[in-house]
Design an enzyme around this catalytic site. Sequence first.
Site, short mmCIF file in Angstrom:
data_model
loop_
_atom_site.label_atom_id
_atom_site.label_comp_id
_atom_site.label_asym_id
_atom_site.label_seq_id
_atom_site.Cartn_x
_atom_site.Cartn_y
_atom_site.Cartn_z
N HIS A 81 0.81 -1.22 0.00
CA HIS A 81 0.00 0.00 0.00
C HIS A 81 0.85 1.27 0.00
CE1 HIS A 81 0.53 -0.19 4.48
NE2 HIS A 81 0.45 1.13 4.38
N ASP A 111 -0.11 -7.58 1.29
CA ASP A 111 0.40 -6.22 1.52
C ASP A 111 1.92 -6.18 1.54
OD1 ASP A 111 0.22 -3.48 1.81
OD2 ASP A 111 0.08 -3.56 3.99
N GLY A 187 3.88 5.82 8.71
CA GLY A 187 5.29 5.96 8.36
C GLY A 187 6.09 4.70 8.67
N SER A 189 4.84 1.76 7.98
CA SER A 189 4.42 0.77 6.99
C SER A 189 5.58 0.36 6.09
CB SER A 189 3.30 1.34 6.12
OG SER A 189 2.14 1.55 6.88
N GLY A 239 -0.20 -1.49 -10.86
CA GLY A 239 -0.19 -0.03 -10.71
C GLY A 239 -1.54 0.60 -10.98
#
Length: 348
Positions: A81, A111, A187, A189, A239
């Site tokens: 993400h 993820d 931040g 992640s 994308g």
Amino acid sequence: MRFSPVIMLSRPLWLAALLIAFNVQASPIADLFAKVDPSVVTIRISEQVIDPKKSNAMRSSSGLGTGIVISKDGLIMTANHVVELADAVVVEFSSGELISAKVKSADASTDVALLKLDSLPKKLSVAKLGDSDKVRVGEQIFVIGSPYGVKHTLSVGYVTGRREVGRVRGQLTPVEFLQTDAAINQGNSGGPMFNLKGEVIGIVSHIRTRSGGNEGLGFASTINLAKRMLLDEKSFWAGVEVMVMGPAEAKALNVPQDFGLLVQRVAKNSPAYFLGLRPGTLPIKYGNDSLVLGGDIIIGIMGIQLTDELLDAADSPIRKRVAQLKKGDRIEMTVFREGEVIKLFTTR
């Protein structure tokens, strides 16, 4: 009266002497942090988003996450993400050196994403990957990241659970996350979760919170699953952000079938971009959701028409076909655009 030659030490000195005598480290995590921190990087991304103040207008937006260097040739793991819709990615090293990178593969269900540096820095530190199958609830761990932009911040905690949330592409391996009470905020992640051997056992994914900040419920994708999806299967990065449409939405937009994918955003220089997919331009509220109209509606992928079963099934033929794509293979999509059905082609 004779006294034995014993030197009386104050408590702090006595404790220090005892630690030295038994060769005990006062803070092993401090040493581990110094060892592994150079392999942790800050991920800076830029992307185009709808400007809510101007109709049909876009504006630039920036984001920040964390990553971990996993190979000498410049491969970096992070969260999907963080880079899923990035037009440009820049990696910042602990030395302050900045190097651009490209998304190599990604998987939304777990993820996780893999970046490749466009060039190598003057000095490159590589992290050691551990075995997340051996991680037990109750083990102490630590996380390094950039919460709220404060780079190379350490937080310490424990593995407080193992959570299965589904299965990937019909495989027997579940999508599993390691739960932790270590402080994780915006931040963090994509940052690494380390065990006390200094090995990466997870990639930070998300938190559950009511306040918007850390509440002790953080989750990291297991490193074993990340390795399988990014290195072994090399999951395809498209994308593109889409919204699943059902019969009601399809009827409202005059789509010639009951199910489709409404394109919301497209990352510049991504496979979706080169395919020619058009993103939406008109933001609206639909029930409790926010979405963007005016973009292409995908109704077929690789010659297979989208249906409710294919959109939900982990082992659908579409997922299998996409997962098997190799460099140079042709990508085909059928879209509904401005009242017409057209086919788009490109190569991976």
